[in-house]
Write a protein that holds these residues in place. Sequence first.
Motif: not given
Lengths: 165, 355
Positions: B182, B185-188, B252-253, B256, B259-261, B264
Amino acid sequence: MNCDHCDKPAVVHEIVIKGGDSKEVHLCSDHAIAAGYPLPVEQPLADIFPKLGSVAKVEAAKSKERSAKCAACGLTFTIFRKSATLGCPACYDAFMPMIEKVIESAQDGATHHLGRSPVGGAEIERVQNLRVKMMRDLEAAIAAEQYERAAKLRDELKALDSPSP
Amino acid sequence: MSQPFSAAMSQVGPDSDVVVTSRVRLARNISGFPFISRASNPVRQEIMRVVRRAVDQSCNGIDHDQGMRWIELQSAPSRDRILLSERHLVSRHFANSDGPRALALSNDEHSSIMVNEEDHLRIQFLCAGSRLSDAFKEAFALENALANCTNFSFHPRWGYLTACPTNVGCGIRMSAMLHLPGAQIMKETDRIKRAAKELHLAVRGYYGEGSESIGDFFQFSNQTTLGATEDALLEEFNGIVLPRLIGYEREARTAALARYRSRIEDIVFRAHANLSAARLLTADAATKDLSRMRFGVVMGLLPIELTTIQRLLLQVQPAHLSLIDPRSLESEEADREVRATYVRQELLRGTTDTK
């Protein structure tokens, strides 16, 4: 030169001119204070050149650091600095000032253990340093084929290992 | 060791959606011996003898049902050494280094003692999921048992003495292997790593020190070992830091997925399709796809058991694969082919089992 009024060494030396006559005055610190003289401040050389003095001190400390060697395991400062690994428990005291810095910076300024301790901690430390040194002597004796000495050391090591009553 | 998978690495536990394994490791040195770097081979042998005797006296004996196994690594076959490292029971450095060294290992493979690694003893408890308090308790139980039979190097000011002066004090390393797709993907991830460093945590890859992160797996561990009690260190790591990391990854998951189902789902189902169809597969590629599938499983996108994924993550590693089918050792191509075939079959079975 002694004080004009007693046998103590004079610290104030003055030529006093009074009514055309000149007179030398020598006073110890007590009589100088009594006569109202300001005392001369002793100024060591290091204060005049403070930087030079501290550079010399740092250099001396560094050179002492560099030549430091653990008496128990023989680890030198150069090897320690290269590997960042110590040779034996006694190294902690042998390289004390540097170890202190390394530990404090790695441990966020902590300087003392607050956690659990084994039973008989201090006595263990004494024995462990002695034992490391004896093991090294034993290996050296074997390498030099001094078998009598090696046998004696081995017996002493065994005695050290057997639990005390 | 010839069993195809070990307990900790293939099981699931509390918070397994994020926490793969928990581990507590204690560094100890036997009093009266030089540290490893100054210990000749005969001295290392002597250290092994002392530890073996202590293990034999304190842990229900060696080679008994409830006792520990004693594995001397210098004479163990190379495959066994790699197996141990793939199970995270020994460091890769320890598996490949020279000189007399051993591993004492409990039958369930949770407890172990590396003998003559960087320190004389590295006492470890490893388990699945977020169970650091258990690991802490078990590691200290083993340490206590050993302390009754031998003396550990201790300094009144510095505490337990270690070969590397930065580990002194409690000599404790607590770590959690986290799966952070997560955050990735969220670039965290970089931000988490930076925050971790500020909290004096080390962030490492899949195989610990010096290893790269594969498949979004990161190992977090404490670096502070001095100036606090063991319990305080545990409370800080397990009570404060770890729950925040877990919470952060879960948020984050969710974000993610909201927003980006499609993206993913694409990543997850392609990974599944890839592993279900591949005819040649490297260990790294398999790990990466299994990591993506793991994400899909814990998010409820894939109807597969998490234990299946966990087990496969271990079994696709080269030495474990060779236990399943020794033909994998014949050539690089054979290794890839055996891996692809095995993963295909297992996924087919795993999907059918849950239906």
